[in-house]
Structure formats: structure tokens, C-alpha cells
Design an enzyme around this catalytic site. Structure first.
Site, PDB file in Angstrom:
ATOM      1  N   CYS A   2       0.847  -1.185   0.000  1.00 29.75           N
ATOM      2  CA  CYS A   2       0.000   0.000   0.000  1.00 29.75           C
ATOM      3  C   CYS A   2       0.890   1.244   0.000  1.00 29.75           C
ATOM      4  O   CYS A   2       1.845   1.334   0.755  1.00 29.75           O
ATOM      5  CB  CYS A   2      -0.956   0.090   1.171  1.00 29.75           C
ATOM      6  SG  CYS A   2      -2.159  -1.220   1.219  1.00 29.75           S
ATOM      7  N   ARG A  27       3.987  -0.168  -4.866  1.00 28.49           N
ATOM      8  CA  ARG A  27       3.731  -0.743  -3.540  1.00 28.49           C
ATOM      9  C   ARG A  27       2.432  -1.534  -3.500  1.00 28.49           C
ATOM     10  O   ARG A  27       2.211  -2.336  -2.595  1.00 28.49           O
ATOM     11  CB  ARG A  27       3.686   0.355  -2.485  1.00 28.49           C
ATOM     12  CG  ARG A  27       4.977   1.113  -2.347  1.00 28.49           C
ATOM     13  CD  ARG A  27       4.861   2.137  -1.267  1.00 28.49           C
ATOM     14  NE  ARG A  27       4.824   1.521   0.043  1.00 28.49           N
ATOM     15  CZ  ARG A  27       5.881   1.332   0.821  1.00 28.49           C
ATOM     16  NH1 ARG A  27       7.062   1.712   0.404  1.00 28.49           N
ATOM     17  NH2 ARG A  27       5.754   0.766   1.992  1.00 28.49           N
ATOM     18  N   TRP A  75      -2.855  -2.703  -1.743  1.00 33.35           N
ATOM     19  CA  TRP A  75      -2.573  -4.127  -1.900  1.00 33.35           C
ATOM     20  C   TRP A  75      -3.503  -4.801  -0.894  1.00 33.35           C
ATOM     21  O   TRP A  75      -3.312  -4.686   0.317  1.00 33.35           O
ATOM     22  CB  TRP A  75      -1.111  -4.408  -1.572  1.00 33.35           C
ATOM     23  CG  TRP A  75      -0.687  -5.819  -1.856  1.00 33.35           C
ATOM     24  CD1 TRP A  75      -0.207  -6.303  -3.042  1.00 33.35           C
ATOM     25  CD2 TRP A  75      -0.695  -6.928  -0.959  1.00 33.35           C
ATOM     26  NE1 TRP A  75       0.079  -7.640  -2.924  1.00 33.35           N
ATOM     27  CE2 TRP A  75      -0.212  -8.053  -1.664  1.00 33.35           C
ATOM     28  CE3 TRP A  75      -1.074  -7.093   0.377  1.00 33.35           C
ATOM     29  CZ2 TRP A  75      -0.087  -9.316  -1.079  1.00 33.35           C
ATOM     30  CZ3 TRP A  75      -0.969  -8.352   0.953  1.00 33.35           C
ATOM     31  CH2 TRP A  75      -0.469  -9.437   0.222  1.00 33.35           C
ATOM     32  N   ASN A 101      -2.277   1.705   5.656  1.00 36.72           N
ATOM     33  CA  ASN A 101      -1.417   0.615   5.214  1.00 36.72           C
ATOM     34  C   ASN A 101      -1.204  -0.286   6.423  1.00 36.72           C
ATOM     35  O   ASN A 101      -0.903   0.207   7.503  1.00 36.72           O
ATOM     36  CB  ASN A 101      -0.074   1.186   4.737  1.00 36.72           C
ATOM     37  CG  ASN A 101       0.945   0.104   4.415  1.00 36.72           C
ATOM     38  OD1 ASN A 101       0.586  -1.035   4.173  1.00 36.72           O
ATOM     39  ND2 ASN A 101       2.216   0.470   4.423  1.00 36.72           N
ATOM     40  N   GLY A 102      -1.380  -1.586   6.265  1.00 34.43           N
ATOM     41  CA  GLY A 102      -1.157  -2.503   7.380  1.00 34.43           C
ATOM     42  C   GLY A 102      -2.403  -3.308   7.686  1.00 34.43           C
ATOM     43  O   GLY A 102      -3.319  -3.401   6.864  1.00 34.43           O
ATOM     44  N   GLU A 485      17.092 -18.032  -7.464  1.00 37.08           N
ATOM     45  CA  GLU A 485      16.745 -16.657  -7.815  1.00 37.08           C
ATOM     46  C   GLU A 485      16.159 -16.599  -9.236  1.00 37.08           C
ATOM     47  O   GLU A 485      15.183 -15.903  -9.491  1.00 37.08           O
ATOM     48  CB  GLU A 485      17.988 -15.768  -7.666  1.00 37.08           C
ATOM     49  CG  GLU A 485      17.815 -14.316  -8.057  1.00 37.08           C
ATOM     50  CD  GLU A 485      16.807 -13.543  -7.217  1.00 37.08           C
ATOM     51  OE1 GLU A 485      16.279 -14.081  -6.240  1.00 37.08           O
ATOM     52  OE2 GLU A 485      16.516 -12.391  -7.584  1.00 37.08           O
ATOM     53  N   LYS A 489      12.365 -15.298 -10.123  1.00 37.46           N
ATOM     54  CA  LYS A 489      12.109 -14.217 -11.089  1.00 37.46           C
ATOM     55  C   LYS A 489      11.080 -14.679 -12.119  1.00 37.46           C
ATOM     56  O   LYS A 489      10.180 -13.933 -12.488  1.00 37.46           O
ATOM     57  CB  LYS A 489      13.399 -13.792 -11.818  1.00 37.46           C
ATOM     58  CG  LYS A 489      14.419 -13.067 -10.980  1.00 37.46           C
ATOM     59  CD  LYS A 489      14.139 -11.597 -10.782  1.00 37.46           C
ATOM     60  CE  LYS A 489      13.629 -11.251  -9.441  1.00 37.46           C
ATOM     61  NZ  LYS A 489      14.409 -11.254  -8.265  1.00 37.46           N
ATOM     62  N   GLU A 492       7.497 -14.926 -10.518  1.00 37.15           N
ATOM     63  CA  GLU A 492       6.818 -13.678 -10.190  1.00 37.15           C
ATOM     64  C   GLU A 492       6.531 -12.821 -11.426  1.00 37.15           C
ATOM     65  O   GLU A 492       5.543 -12.091 -11.439  1.00 37.15           O
ATOM     66  CB  GLU A 492       7.578 -12.881  -9.131  1.00 37.15           C
ATOM     67  CG  GLU A 492       8.928 -12.378  -9.547  1.00 37.15           C
ATOM     68  CD  GLU A 492       9.638 -11.600  -8.443  1.00 37.15           C
ATOM     69  OE1 GLU A 492       8.979 -10.985  -7.601  1.00 37.15           O
ATOM     70  OE2 GLU A 492      10.882 -11.602  -8.444  1.00 37.15           O
ATOM     71  N   HIS A 508      17.703 -37.842  -6.775  1.00 38.58           N
ATOM     72  CA  HIS A 508      16.937 -38.309  -5.614  1.00 38.58           C
ATOM     73  C   HIS A 508      15.436 -38.056  -5.782  1.00 38.58           C
ATOM     74  O   HIS A 508      14.694 -38.092  -4.804  1.00 38.58           O
ATOM     75  CB  HIS A 508      17.467 -37.634  -4.343  1.00 38.58           C
ATOM     76  CG  HIS A 508      18.905 -37.963  -4.077  1.00 38.58           C
ATOM     77  ND1 HIS A 508      19.322 -39.215  -3.676  1.00 38.58           N
ATOM     78  CD2 HIS A 508      20.043 -37.226  -4.206  1.00 38.58           C
ATOM     79  CE1 HIS A 508      20.631 -39.229  -3.536  1.00 38.58           C
ATOM     80  NE2 HIS A 508      21.100 -38.025  -3.871  1.00 38.58           N
ATOM     81  N   LYS A 611       5.897  -4.338  -3.666  1.00 34.31           N
ATOM     82  CA  LYS A 611       7.349  -4.205  -3.494  1.00 34.31           C
ATOM     83  C   LYS A 611       7.772  -4.362  -2.042  1.00 34.31           C
ATOM     84  O   LYS A 611       8.809  -4.935  -1.743  1.00 34.31           O
ATOM     85  CB  LYS A 611       7.768  -2.832  -4.021  1.00 34.31           C
ATOM     86  CG  LYS A 611       9.244  -2.557  -3.947  1.00 34.31           C
ATOM     87  CD  LYS A 611       9.950  -3.173  -5.112  1.00 34.31           C
ATOM     88  CE  LYS A 611      11.454  -3.022  -5.039  1.00 34.31           C
ATOM     89  NZ  LYS A 611      12.109  -4.080  -5.796  1.00 34.31           N
TER      90      LYS A 611
HETATM   91  C1  F6R Z   1      11.628 -10.820  -5.572  1.00 30.16           C
HETATM   92  C2  F6R Z   1      11.411  -9.820  -4.551  1.00 30.16           C
HETATM   93  C3  F6R Z   1      10.955 -10.271  -3.222  1.00 30.16           C
HETATM   94  C4  F6R Z   1      11.746  -9.540  -2.129  1.00 30.16           C
HETATM   95  C5  F6R Z   1      11.189  -9.914  -0.738  1.00 30.16           C
HETATM   96  C6  F6R Z   1      11.984  -9.273   0.374  1.00 30.16           C
HETATM   97  O1  F6R Z   1      12.025 -10.235  -6.761  1.00 30.16           O
HETATM   98  O2  F6R Z   1      11.591  -8.666  -4.780  1.00 30.16           O
HETATM   99  O3  F6R Z   1      11.064 -11.647  -3.073  1.00 30.16           O
HETATM  100  O4  F6R Z   1      13.082  -9.892  -2.235  1.00 30.16           O
HETATM  101  O5  F6R Z   1       9.852  -9.514  -0.645  1.00 30.16           O
HETATM  102  O6  F6R Z   1      11.908  -7.889   0.318  1.00 30.16           O
HETATM  103  P1  F6R Z   1      12.913  -6.985   1.116  1.00 30.16           P
HETATM  104  O7  F6R Z   1      14.265  -7.257   0.578  1.00 30.16           O
HETATM  105  O8  F6R Z   1      12.451  -5.580   0.855  1.00 30.16           O
HETATM  106  O9  F6R Z   1      12.810  -7.370   2.563  1.00 30.16           O
END
Ligand code: F6R
Length: 616
Positions: A2, A27, A75, A101-102, A485, A489, A492, A508, A611
Site C-alpha cells: 500500500c 507498492r 494491496w 497501510n497494514g 533466484e 524471477k 513472479e 533423488h 514491493k
Molecule cells: C523478488 C522480490 C521479493 C523480495 C522480498 C523481500 O524479486 O523482490 O522476493 O526480495 O519480498 O523484500 P525486502 O528485501 O524488501 O525485505
């Protein structure tokens, strides 16, 4: 999670607020809304979907604003992303509007009490209780919105940033925070509030970080900050060292493309100023004395998502360079398993945003157990570094695309620096050994640039796989977290099933997944540094290829041994094994981004994500 904006000043408030929301849309983008006072009357507009829907509604129904406004991009937590559940929420008299937010954890109890007093609710959100409670308290406190907010906050449980305006005091925006981000922007004859500085950076770079359980009353010419009982509160003022252009697309179609391209610069900036004239590594902001670091007997890294993957890579470097046992744990699991922590444990919390609630809770838990906590973070003034014993900032600049790219690589750099610093203060490496590795790190921007200049075949490959249902990723050693990773990517951004395995684990079980034409990306370790691993993974590639997999192999340039078994070979520069993730991750970012674009997805705002994840 949010985005929240508040403004009071002489500029057209609606424009300032909507422009701020545009900068915070990363956000949350389920819905958006604004509230302004227009000729003293409260007016709101809110729409489900992206900000564009709100802009269209505002264009269809233009209105003036009296120099005060609040806005929100959502969000969803409580209630589906509909027009009705979008923020702001107002009381029954349409006297006060609030954005949030929250999560208000005791909202069901509060809602029941309000309904018993005859209050009619219009949404399914937890936020609406605050609008009604503020309205009651405004009456109680003769229209004093600050006093009303303090009184309401004392009854709320959970995590919240709240921002409100009311018809009772048309020159005042009031906000409060607990466990959720909020910064004040100090302007000249105008002031701002936002979830993060990106919202107001075009107007001012002077910011005030709000502490826990504080209420701010914002007028065009004054900022008053108190605790929930009205006592003056301590705050920290700071100057933001980047400007609005850093949070713009700069000619790229997507922030993610720009942020991938910025990685060489981000790495260089994160390394800047770390070596003193006498050649020793100095991590000034770290705030943990060498003496304390010499006492450490164990390291526990806590983080989420990509930051967790950075932690997994850090483990290899830290254990190798420092010989200190290092565990890495997903932050959301950490405190619930009764981990063994003591004052000799160093907990490293990695978080780009510095606001991830899971990581923040892990930090608090660790500190309660008397462990020392070091944050690795990209956002100055955010909660996690503030609540930690020390911090090492990554200098990636603002990252707007939801998927972590440049911040991931800079987290790796920060982890390497921590590992080397520990080795230095504990006398485990000589200065020249540390300098040699710093020198290798200093060459990484150039190596990443090289990868960026040669990724066109990766783009072509990604486009050819747009119809694939599943992609598997394999790696060994530091290549395993890199594979994880890469899979994250792809999930998401491209909404595809993607999974990573340690290549040795394949036999395994997961090898049963291999079928004709299944794309499998393999991250091959360097031949020089870890030849045993290299040879083993070459065998793994042969095993999957024999079973029909379409092999996409990421290997060092000149590694001819993998060529015969690679349907596609992606070459990366030869670099020291522990640093290889800095170059090996980049093609995977490009791969996921391009595949998602080929599917028509918005790579900056992938569905269901936000984010900064400020709820547990
Ligand atoms: C993936 C991504 C998320 C963040 C995760 C942690 O691309 O961006 O998996 O890495 O939400 O976020 P932070 O680093 O802000 O605690």
C-alpha cells in the site's frame, strides 16, 4: 505494501497527490483513491484496478482542492479489490477520510462495538473502523484531529500507517504509524507525508523519519510530532541523496529494464568509499565495534525472497573467509521455531526495503534474545536498520520495479564486504588477501556490463519459450541459490511454474520431472575454482539431456566441455567462484523479464505482488 501520500500547501493538492501515488504504485495496485477538501467539503474518488482507472474517474469528474489531500494505492488484505473497499474510507457524516497501510488485528472487535452503537459499515475493510472511530473522537475532542488520532491509535492493535483529513480543520493532515512505514517531507511553505520518499522527491529531499507509535500533525508551515499520549517525540531528519530522475524510467519502457541496466553502477556505488587510505576495509555505518565482532561465535542470516537468496550465497563466502558457522533462514519461519540465539550470535537481516514485516519481526526477536543485529538495507531511514544494532547500506538507488534486480546484486556485494570485514577484524586474512578480493569486486561492474552487452541471445531464447509451462533450474554451490533466484524471477514475472534444485539432488527424485523438450537452465560453476563441482554438473547436464531435456547452460566463456551438451549456451565472464553469482544472475533476470514481456505481462507490477511487504 500500500502506498500512502499526504500533502498540505499551496500547490494543486490533487495533482501533487496523484503524482505521488504514481511514484508509489509499485507498492500496491489493486485499487487507488484520493480525498481532498474542495471549498471546505470532503470529497473522495476511488477505483478498483490500477491508478489509470482513478485518473480516468478524476478526469471525468474534475474538482478543485483547497491545498490539502491524501491518497492511497492498495494491496488488498481485508476485502476484495473493489471500488467500495478501496481507500480512502469515510465516516457516516462524510466528515473525516482516512487511508491505511497494514492490518488492524482487533478490527472485528472494534467493528462489533461500533455496530452496537448503530454505526453502518459500507466496506469489508479493517480500515473503515478507523474512519468511524476518528469521527466519534473528533466529536469528543471538539474537532481536534490530532487528539482524535492519538486516542484512536491507543485502541488499535496490529500494524498501521494511517493518514487522515477532516472538514473540522481544513489546513491539517494527521498521520500515525506503528510497525508500518511513514516519512515526512519538509518543504518550503508546504509539507508532505508518504510511505517512502519517492512520492515527494520531486518537491523536497529533506525528510523526517517517524519513530514507532508516533503521530504527526502537518500544516503548510508546521510539523508537530508526538507520541500517542501527546508528548513531543524524538525524530531523525535526513537529506535524501538521490533525486527524482533516479525514480523515473529514463527512456526505458519499464523500470525493471532500467534497473537491470543500472547494475554495474549500483555495484560500483555500493563499493565506493569502503577502503581507507591505509588499505583497510572500513564499514563506517556498521556501528558494531571490532571487539564485539571478535566475540561472535555464530551468524544467522534472516531474509525473505530474493534477499534470502542473497543470504544463501553469503553463507558460502562468510564461512569460507571467516570460518564462522553461518545459518540462513527464511525470516517468516525464524522466530516460530525457537532458534538458539545468544549475545555471541550475529544476526544479519537482509532487506531491500527495510520494511518487510517478517524480517522486522525476526530482528526484534533476535534482539530480545540479546543477539547483535546487523541490517543490510537499501532504504535509508527504514525500520529494519533503525531497529538494528548496525547497518550496511547498499547504494543501489531507488528500485521501483517489483522484482529485485540491482538491489539483489548490491546485497551480494554488501554480504561480501561483511564477510571480508569480519575476516579482517578477526585477523583471519592478511590485508593483501582482502585487498585482492576487493580488487576482484571492483572489477565486477565491468564484468556485469559485459554480460549486459551480450544478452541478446537470452532475449531471443526467452521469447521462444513463451509457451512453455515449466522451466527447471539447476545449480551447485553458489550456483544453487542463483538457480533459486532465476526460478523466483520467472514465477513472479512470467507467472510460470519454475523450480530450482541442487543439481546433485536431481537423482533423488526431481529427475522424474524431466520429459521431452522440458527447458532446464543449468548454472555451471567455474572450472578453475571448483573443478570437482564443475565436472559433476557436466555429468548432470548429460543425465537430463539423455532424458529429453532442452538444456540451457550458463557457463564461463571458453568452457568448451559443456558445449556438446548445451542446446543453448549462455557465456558469462570467468570470475572467482564466490563472486560468480554477480554475473550468473544477470542472464536469468533478463530471461524472466523478456519471457514475461513476451506473454504481455507488466514486469514492473506483476499480479498479486507488492514491493514492500509490510504484513506478516
Ligand atoms: C523478488 C522480490 C521479493 C523480495 C522480498 C523481500 O524479486 O523482490 O522476493 O526480495 O519480498 O523484500 P525486502 O528485501 O524488501 O525485505
Amino acid at each position: 505494501m500500500c502506498g500512502i501520500v499526504g500533502y498540505v500547501g499551496p500547490k494543486p493538492a490533487l495533482e501533487v497527490v496523484v503524482e505521488g501515488l504514481a511514484r508509489l504504485e509499485y507498492r500496491g495496485y489493486d485499487s487507488a483513491g484520493v480525498a481532498v477538501l474542495s471549498d471546505g467539503k470532503l470529497q473522495t474518488e476511488k477505483r478498483a484496478g490500477k491508478l489509470a482507472n482513478l485518473r480516468a474517474a478524476l478526469q471525468a469528474n474534475p474538482r478543485s482542492a483547497d491545498g490539502i489531500g491524501i491518497g492511497h494505492t492498495r494491496w488488498a488484505t481485508h476485502g476484495a479489490p473493489t471500488d467500495g473497499n478501496a481507500h480512502p474510507h469515510v465516516d457516516e457524516m462524510n466528515r473525516v477520510a482516512v487511508v491505511h497501510n497494514g492490518i488492524i488485528e482487533n478490527f472485528a472487535q472494534l467493528r462489533m462495538e461500533l455496530e452496537e452503537r448503530g454505526c453502518k459499515f459500507r466496506s469489508e475493510t479493517d480500515t473503515e473502523v478507523v474512519a468511524h472511530m476518528l469521527s466519534e473522537q473528533l466529536t469528543e475532542h471538539n474537532g481536534d484531529l490530532g487528539a482524535a488520532m492519538r486516542s484512536v491509535c491507543r485502541r488499535l492493535e496490529g500494524a498501521f500507517t494511517l493518514v487522515a483529513i477532516s472538514e473540522d480543520d481544513p489546513g491539517l493532515v494527521v498521520a500515525a504509524r506503528r510497525n508500518s512505514p511513514l516519512v515526512v517531507g519538509r518543504g518550503n511553505g508546504e509539507n508532505f507525508l508518504a510511505s517512502d520518499v519517492a512520492a515527494f522527491i520531486a518537491h523536497t529531499r529533506d525528510a523526517i523519519e517517524l519513530g514507532q507509535d508516533q503521530v504527526v500533525e502537518l500544516r503548510a508551515d508546521s510539523i508537530t510530532i508526538t507520541d500517542y499520549d501527546g508528548a513531543p517525540a524524538q525524530v531523525r531528519e535526513y537529506h535524501v541523496d538521490w533525486d527524482a530522475s533516479a525514480a523515473e524510467k529514463g527512456g526505458y519502457d519499464y523500470f525493471m529494464l532500467k534497473e537491470i541496466a543500472e547494475q554495474p553502477r549500483a555495484i560500483a556505488d555500493t563499493l565506493l568509499g569502503r577502503v581507507a587510505v591505509d588499505g583497510t576495509l572500513t564499514l563506517d555505518e556498521m556501528r558494531l565495534a571490532p571487539e564485539e565482532l571478535r566475540q561472535i561465535s555464530k551468524i544467522v542470516i534472516v531474509a525473505c525472497g530474493s534477499s534470502y537468496h542473497a543470504g544463501l550465497i553469503a553463507k558460502y563466502a562468510i564461512e569460507h573467509w571467516c570460518r564462522i558457522p553461518c545459518e540462513v533462514e527464511v525470516a517468516s519461519e525464524f522466530r516460530y521455531r525457537d532458534p538458539i540465539l545468544d549475545p555471541q550470535t550475529l544476526v544479519i537481516a537482509i532487506s531491500q526495503s527495510g520494511e518487510s514485516m517478517d524480517t522486522l519481526m525476526a530482528v526484534r526477536y533476535a534482539r530480545e534474545q540479546q543477539s547483535r543485529v546487523l541490517a543490510i538495507c537499501n532504504v535509508n531511514g527504514s525500520t529494519i536498520p533503525r531497529e538494528s544494532d548496525g547497518v550496511l547500506y547498499t547504494h543501489a538507488g531507488p528500485e521501483v520495479g517489483v522484482a529485485a534486480t540491482k538491489t539483489f546484486l548490491t546485497q551480494l556485494v554488501a554480504c561480501y564486504l561483511v564477510g571480508l570485514y569480519l575476516a579482517q577484524v578477526r585477523g583471519l586474512k592478511f590485508g593483501d588477501e582482502i585487498n585482492a578480493i576487493i580488487g576482484q569486486l571492483a572489477r565486477m561492474p565491468e564484468q556485469v556490463e559485459k554480460v549486459l552487452n551480450t544478452v541478446q541471445p537470452v532475449r531471443d531464447l526467452a521469447r521462444s519459450l513463451a509457451e512453455a509451462k515449466t522451466v527447471l533450474f539447476l545449480g551447485r554451490h553458489v550456483g544453487y541459490p542463483v538457480a533459486m533466484e532465476g526460478a523466483l524471477k520467472l514465477k513472479e514475472l512470467a507467472y510460470m511454474h519454475a523450480e530450482a534444485f541442487a543439481a546433485g539432488e536431481l537423482k533423488h527424485g526431481p529427475i522424474a520431472l524431466i520429459e521431452d523438450g522440458l527447458p532446464v537452465v543449468v548454472v555451471v560453476p567455474s572450472r578453475e575454482g571448483r573443478s570437482v563441482l564443475h565436472d559433476k554438473i557436466v555429468s548432470n547436464i548429460q543425465e537430463i539431456r539423455a532424458r529429453g531435456a532442452r538444456t540451457i547452460v550458463i557457463a564461463e566463456e571458453g568452457d568448451e566441455s559443456v558445449r556438446p551438451y548445451s542446446d543453448t549456451l549462455i557465456e558469462i565472464p570467468a570470475v572467482p567462484t564466490l563472486l560468480q553469482p554477480l554475473v550468473a544472475t544477470v542472464p536469468l533476470q533478463v530471461f524472466a523479464c523478456e519471457l514475461a514481456l513476451a506473454k504481455g505481462n507488466d514486469v514492473d507490477q506483476p499480479r498479486n505482488l507488492a514491493k514492500s511487504v509490510t504484513v506478516e
